[in-house]
Design an enzyme around this catalytic site. Structure first.
Site, short mmCIF file in Angstrom:
data_model
loop_
_atom_site.label_atom_id
_atom_site.label_comp_id
_atom_site.label_asym_id
_atom_site.label_seq_id
_atom_site.Cartn_x
_atom_site.Cartn_y
_atom_site.Cartn_z
N LEU A 154 0.84 -1.12 -0.03
CA LEU A 154 -0.01 -0.12 0.01
C LEU A 154 0.88 1.28 0.03
O LEU A 154 0.72 2.22 -1.04
CB LEU A 154 -1.00 0.07 1.26
CG LEU A 154 -1.85 1.12 1.43
CD1 LEU A 154 -2.61 1.60 0.33
CD2 LEU A 154 -2.44 1.24 2.92
N THR A 155 1.80 1.29 1.06
CA THR A 155 2.53 2.48 1.21
C THR A 155 3.49 2.77 0.02
O THR A 155 4.10 1.88 -0.58
CB THR A 155 3.34 2.31 2.42
OG1 THR A 155 2.40 1.91 3.68
CG2 THR A 155 4.13 3.34 2.92
N SER B 122 0.50 7.87 5.59
CA SER B 122 -0.67 7.86 6.46
C SER B 122 -1.97 8.28 5.36
O SER B 122 -2.89 7.90 5.38
CB SER B 122 -0.74 9.30 7.53
OG SER B 122 0.20 8.75 8.43
N GLU C 118 1.09 -0.17 10.11
CA GLU C 118 -0.45 -0.14 9.80
C GLU C 118 -1.21 0.88 10.41
O GLU C 118 -2.11 0.76 11.13
CB GLU C 118 -0.93 -1.60 10.51
CG GLU C 118 -0.12 -2.76 9.70
CD GLU C 118 -0.93 -4.07 9.87
OE1 GLU C 118 -2.28 -3.88 10.07
OE2 GLU C 118 -0.12 -5.12 9.73
N SER D 241 -0.02 6.03 15.62
CA SER D 241 -0.82 6.25 16.86
C SER D 241 -1.92 7.51 16.12
O SER D 241 -3.00 7.68 16.66
CB SER D 241 0.00 6.62 18.17
OG SER D 241 0.61 5.51 18.46
N1 CAA Z 1 -14.04 0.20 6.45
C1 CAA Z 1 -14.70 0.27 5.24
N2 CAA Z 1 -14.67 1.59 4.42
C2 CAA Z 1 -13.91 2.43 4.88
C3 CAA Z 1 -12.88 2.37 6.11
C4 CAA Z 1 -13.23 1.01 6.95
N3 CAA Z 1 -12.25 1.13 7.75
N4 CAA Z 1 -12.35 3.35 5.99
C5 CAA Z 1 -12.61 4.20 5.05
N5 CAA Z 1 -13.39 3.66 4.19
C6 CAA Z 1 -14.27 4.07 3.32
C7 CAA Z 1 -15.09 5.39 3.63
O1 CAA Z 1 -16.51 4.95 3.87
C8 CAA Z 1 -14.97 6.23 2.20
O2 CAA Z 1 -15.87 5.60 1.23
P1 CAA Z 1 -17.14 6.63 0.47
O3 CAA Z 1 -16.26 7.67 -0.08
O4 CAA Z 1 -17.80 5.49 -0.55
O5 CAA Z 1 -18.08 7.03 1.55
C9 CAA Z 1 -13.49 5.73 1.61
O6 CAA Z 1 -13.30 4.71 2.07
C10 CAA Z 1 -12.66 7.03 1.71
O7 CAA Z 1 -12.37 7.00 3.21
P2 CAA Z 1 -12.01 8.51 3.76
O8 CAA Z 1 -12.67 9.62 3.21
O9 CAA Z 1 -12.26 8.37 5.20
O10 CAA Z 1 -10.59 8.29 3.52
P3 CAA Z 1 -9.26 9.30 3.93
O11 CAA Z 1 -8.49 9.59 2.66
O12 CAA Z 1 -9.87 10.44 4.50
O13 CAA Z 1 -8.35 8.66 4.97
C11 CAA Z 1 -7.50 7.22 6.59
C12 CAA Z 1 -8.60 7.40 5.55
C13 CAA Z 1 -8.24 6.70 7.86
C14 CAA Z 1 -6.71 8.43 6.94
C15 CAA Z 1 -6.92 6.21 5.76
O14 CAA Z 1 -6.02 6.85 4.71
C16 CAA Z 1 -5.52 5.48 6.57
O15 CAA Z 1 -6.03 4.49 7.27
N6 CAA Z 1 -4.42 5.78 6.63
C17 CAA Z 1 -3.32 5.00 7.31
C18 CAA Z 1 -2.80 4.09 6.26
C19 CAA Z 1 -2.08 2.89 6.90
O16 CAA Z 1 -2.53 2.44 7.92
N7 CAA Z 1 -0.87 2.51 6.44
C20 CAA Z 1 -0.23 1.35 6.61
C21 CAA Z 1 0.42 0.42 5.89
S1 CAA Z 1 0.55 -1.02 5.82
C22 CAA Z 1 1.64 -1.44 6.96
O17 CAA Z 1 2.26 -0.71 7.70
C23 CAA Z 1 2.10 -2.93 7.02
C24 CAA Z 1 3.22 -3.07 7.65
O18 CAA Z 1 3.95 -3.41 6.86
C25 CAA Z 1 3.35 -3.34 8.85
#
Ligand code: CAA
Length: 380
Positions: free
Chosen positions: A123-124, A130, A363, A366
């Site tokens: 993903l990243t 973020s 993931e 905080s």
């Molecule tokens: N479940 C279902 N749908 C979801 C959801 C969820 N948990 N979260 C968001 N959505 C949906 C929303 O409902 C929305 O849908 P609609 O447009 O149809 O209404 C759509 O997704 C967009 O959502 P947002 O408007 O909330 O999106 P956003 O751009 O404002 O960002 C965020 C949301 C929560 C900040 C997100 O970008 C996020 O989680 N960022 C962090 C990313 C992350 O955790 N990265 C980690 C990488 S993986 C990793 O680290 C693995 C590793 O190696 C250890």
């Protein structure tokens, strides 16, 4: 009370395996900074490479609480092995299990669940951390194939040294924002796809973290997961589940540090008696134990909600936030109890201290967990 004897018996078996097989290798894995192939194949024999996968697809058919207990117990002795298993199960396999077609599940899950292939989640990107919706990698449909171009960074389990399978995101329609992001399955070794440099990290040094590059990489259109435009939501849902396992990892690391600190408080004498008889140390241990117990309650609750088919976005974010910040608190206090000895590589504490930090970042930081919780509390 949700607790059941069967889970304590299960924990006992897992702990026995971890103490016998993983713990003796933990400090070497950290020192060498090398993927522990021997330990991962021993985990595969225990069924830990396909934990929540149904038995019909070669998995162990565990429930999420059992999976959580395994990640917790493994991380209690070795954070590197803990994150390899968590990323593989929660992020490498889970999206295929949730969103894959029957054909995709039959083709891709069994080799992952057996441990023949290690799973990973892309993903990243350099400008999409973020802000996961900032994805720049593109996937253009050309006849029967998608043409991938772009790059990913900080990808756990990315490696060319063994067989790998990835679920990655790419933009299929630039005009649609997050609704123009799709997800794809891609195997390591596909022409035009390469793994970049392995990162040199503070902790979790036995787990591979690397960049991915796609240069006119062609994959069959059948590798699309679900429908075009579903990728962002799929990854958000996968992360809701993944955050339970990162919380479990933080809990295990904190438990490992607490165990060291309790032993140290009983052995180490200063001012003529064991330091554990001093109230300054007793209060630290009481706070540490309380943090560990509260983390466990939050994480297990999110696992139970997930298995009950109830919403758990807020709960998994709370569990991950609390457990990872508690792991920082607990490892810090354990280091204070050890004093100078804890700072030395002769003791496992400094490794746990370094390993724990990732849990407040990976993931979702905080800060992102707080954002997710606040949105759920306030209403989106
Ligand atoms: N479940 C279902 N749908 C979801 C959801 C969820 N948990 N979260 C968001 N959505 C949906 C929303 O409902 C929305 O849908 P609609 O447009 O149809 O209404 C759509 O997704 C967009 O959502 P947002 O408007 O909330 O999106 P956003 O751009 O404002 O960002 C965020 C949301 C929560 C900040 C997100 O970008 C996020 O989680 N960022 C962090 C990313 C992350 O955790 N990265 C980690 C990488 S993986 C990793 O680290 C693995 C590793 O190696 C250890």
């Amino acid at each position: 009370m949700f607790w059941d004897e069967k889970y304590e018996r299960f924990r006992g078996q897992v702990r026995d395996f971890c103490e016998r097989v993983i713990a003796p290798r933990a400090s070497e894995i950290d020192r060498e900074g090398k993927y522990p192939a021997d330990v991962i194949s021993a985990c595969a024999e225990q069924g830990y490479l396909g934990m929540v996968v149904p038995e019909g697809l070669g998995g162990s058919g565990m429930d999420t609480l059992e999976y959580t207990i395994v990640v917790e117990e493994v991380s209690r002795v070795c954070g590197s092995t803990g994150i390899i298993l968590a990323a593989h199960n929660s992020l490498g396999i889970y999206p295929i299990d949730l969103f894959g077609s029957d054909e995709q599940k039959q083709e891709y899950i069994p080799p992952l669940a057996s441990g023949k292939r290690l799973g990973s989640f892309g993903l990243t990107e350099p400008s999409a951390g973020s802000d996961a919706g900032g994805t720049q990698t593109t996937a253009e449909l050309k006849g029967d194939e998608y043409l991938l171009n772009g790059s990913k960074c900080f990808i756990t389990n990315a490696s060319d040294e063994h067989e790998t399978g990835y679920v990655i995101t790419a933009v299929t329609d630039k005009e649609k924002g997050v609704h123009g992001i799709s997800s794809f399955i891609i195997l390591g070794g596909t022409p035009g796809f390469r793994v970049g440099k392995k990162e040199n990290k503070l902790g979790l040094r036995g787990s591979d973290t690397a960049q991915l590059f796609f240069e006119d990489c062609r994959i069959p259109k059948e590798n699309l997961l679900g429908e075009e435009g579903d990728g962002f939501k799929q990854f958000m849902i996968a992360l809701d589940g993944g955050r339970i396992s990162i919380g479990a990892m933080a809990l295990g690391l904190a438990q490992g540090a607490l165990k060291q600190a309790i032993a140290r408080a009983g052995e180490r004498e200063q001012f003529g008696k064991p330091i554990g008889r001093k109230q300054a140390i007793q209060w630290k241990l009481a706070d540490m134990h309380t943090h560990v117990s509260a983390s466990r309650m939050l994480i297990y609750r999110s696992a139970l909600l997930k298995d009950a088919g109830k919403p758990f976005t807020r709960e998994s974010a709370m569990g991950k936030l609390y457990a990872s910040e508690s792991a920082m608190f607990v490892t810090y206090q354990a280091m204070q109890i050890f004093g100078g000895y804890g700072y030395m590589k002769d003791y496992p504490l400094e490794r746990i201290y370094r390993d724990a930090k990732l849990c407040t970042i990976g993931e979702g930081t905080s800060e992102i967990q707080r954002l997710v919780i606040a949105r759920e509390v306030l209403g989106r």
